[in-house]
Design a protein around this motif. Structure first.
Motif, PDB file in Angstrom:
ATOM      1  N   GLU A   1      77.660  30.363  71.564  1.00  0.00           N
ATOM      2  CA  GLU A   1      76.569  30.806  70.717  1.00  0.00           C
ATOM      3  C   GLU A   1      76.773  32.178  70.076  1.00  0.00           C
ATOM      4  N   TYR A   2      77.704  32.978  70.583  1.00  0.00           N
ATOM      5  CA  TYR A   2      78.025  34.226  69.886  1.00  0.00           C
ATOM      6  C   TYR A   2      78.590  33.934  68.494  1.00  0.00           C
ATOM      7  N   ASP A   3      79.302  32.809  68.396  1.00  0.00           N
ATOM      8  CA  ASP A   3      79.935  32.451  67.130  1.00  0.00           C
ATOM      9  C   ASP A   3      78.901  32.199  66.023  1.00  0.00           C
TER      10      ASP A   3
ATOM     11  N   VAL B   1      78.389  35.480  64.471  1.00  0.00           N
ATOM     12  CA  VAL B   1      79.578  35.825  63.672  1.00  0.00           C
ATOM     13  C   VAL B   1      79.540  35.088  62.331  1.00  0.00           C
TER      14      VAL B   1
END
Lengths: 157, 143
Positions: free
Chosen positions: B8-10, B13
Motif C-alpha cells: 500500500e505504500y506504492d 508513490v
C-alpha cells in the motif's frame, strides 16, 4: 535513472512521520495531517486520537487537512470512521481546510463526508465546536428554556 | 514511467508521481487532483482486488486535432496523460456492476470504477476471470 527516483521517493514516504501529532487546546483536540496518509499511519492516528479523547475528555476534535493534496475514497473512509468513533466517545469532529480542488474532486467522485461537519479553516472550526458545546451546556443546566421564557415575556409586553 | 504496485505504500508513490507528471505537462490544479485521485483508486484496486500485485504505466500522449492534419512536437495536437493499470488477479466477472457506485467486489471501498471514469476523459476496462484486469484512462489538457 527514473526507477531510482521512484525508489528514493518511496524511501522518503516510508521515513515520513510515523505519527500524526495531536495537540490539546482547552476542551478541543487539534490534529493537522501534513503527510500522505497510508493505511498504517491512518489506523495509528485513529487509535491515538481516541486515546487522547479518553485521557483529555475533549469535547471536540478538529482535523486539519489543508496539507493533503488528494482525498481519495480511502482517506474519506478513514475520516468518516474516525469522526463516528470520536462521536461515540462524546467528541464532535470538524474537518477543516478542504481546498477548492479537493471539494470539486470529491463531488465529482461521488464520495461523501457523511455526518461530518466541515469548515473553511481552523478559526471557523473552533467557532462551530464552541457553539455546539455552548448549546449543550445551556440545555443541560436548563438555562436555555429560561432564556426562551424571558424572551417570550419580552415579546408580550 | 512504470510503477510497480505491490504494497500500500506504492499507492502513495503512484499518486505523487502522477501528480508531478501532470503538473509538468501543464494540467491545472483541479485536473492534477482528479488524476491523482483516479490513480490512487486504480492502485488500491490492484492491492485489494487485483491479487495484490500489478503495474501502473503513466505516459504523456498526444493526439491530432480534428481540424489539423499534421501532428507536430510543438503542440498543434492535444496533450494528455495516459494511465494504464494492470494486474493478473482474479479479474472482474461483472464489469457493468463494478462500474456502479457503491459496488465493491472486495467488500471494501464502496466506490466503483464509475467514479474513476467520472474524473477522467477516456476510460476503458478489459478483464477476464482468472487472467486479470487492465484499466486505461486518459485525461486531456483543456484549452
Amino acid at each position: 535513472m527514473r526507477d531510482e527516483g521512484v525508489n528514493s521517493r518511496q524511501q522518503r514516504i516510508r521515513r515520513a512521520w510515523d505519527r500524526i501529532p495531536i495537540l490539546q487546546v482547552e476542551d478541543y483536540l487539534l490534529a493537522s495531517i501534513q503527510v500522505p496518509l497510508h493505511d498504517e499511519l491512518a489506523l495509528r492516528f485513529q487509535r491515538d486520537l481516541l486515546d487522547m479523547i479518553e485521557q483529555s475528555r475533549a469535547k471536540g476534535v478538529i482535523i486539519d487537512i489543508t496539507a493533503i493534496d488528494v482525498v481519495d475514497s480511502f482517506i474519506t473512509r478513514i475520516l468518516v470512521e474516525t469522526a463516528r468513533m470520536a462521536s461515540l466517545m462524546g467528541a464532535e469532529t470538524v474537518i477543516v481546510g478542504l481546498r477548492p480542488e479537493i471539494s470539486i474532486t470529491l463531488v465529482e467522485f461521488g464520495v461523501e463526508f457523511e455526518n461530518i461537519k466541515t469548515a473553511l479553516d481552523l478559526e471557523h472550526g473552533i467557532k462551530i465546536l464552541k457553539e455546539k458545546t455552548l448549546d449543550e451546556n445551556l440545555s443541560s443546566n436548563g438555562r436555555k428554556s429560561q432564556i426562551r421564557g424571558n424572551s417570550d415575556t419580552g415579546d408580550a409586553t | 514511467m512504470i510503477i510497480k504496485i505491490r504494497e500500500e505504500y506504492d499507492i502513495v508513490v503512484a499518486r505523487v508521481e502522477a501528480k508531478d507528471m501532470a503538473k509538468q505537462i501543464g494540467f491545472d490544479i483541479v485536473d492534477q487532483t482528479r488524476i491523482a485521485t483516479a490513480i490512487s483508486e486504480l492502485a488500491r484496486n490492484i492491492i485489494e482486488h487485483g491479487g495484490g500485485e500489478g503495474v501502473i504505466l503513466i505516459n504523456q500522449i498526444k493526439k491530432r486535432d480534428e481540424e489539423c492534419d499534421e501532428i507536430d512536437d510543438e503542440g498543434s495536437g492535444r496533450t494528455g496523460l495516459e494511465i494504464v493499470a494492470m494486474d493478473r488477479g482474479p479479474g472482474i466477472d461483472d464489469i457493468e456492476k463494478a462500474m456502479e457506485d457503491g459496488y465493491s467486489s472486495g467488500g471494501g471501498l464502496g466506490i466503483g470504477l464509475g467514479a474513476v471514469k467520472r474524473l477522467m476523459d477516456e476510460f476503458e476496462v478489459w478483464s477476464k476471470v482468472g487472467e486479470g484486469t487492465r484499466v486505461r484512462v486518459v485525461k486531456w489538457i483543456r484549452r
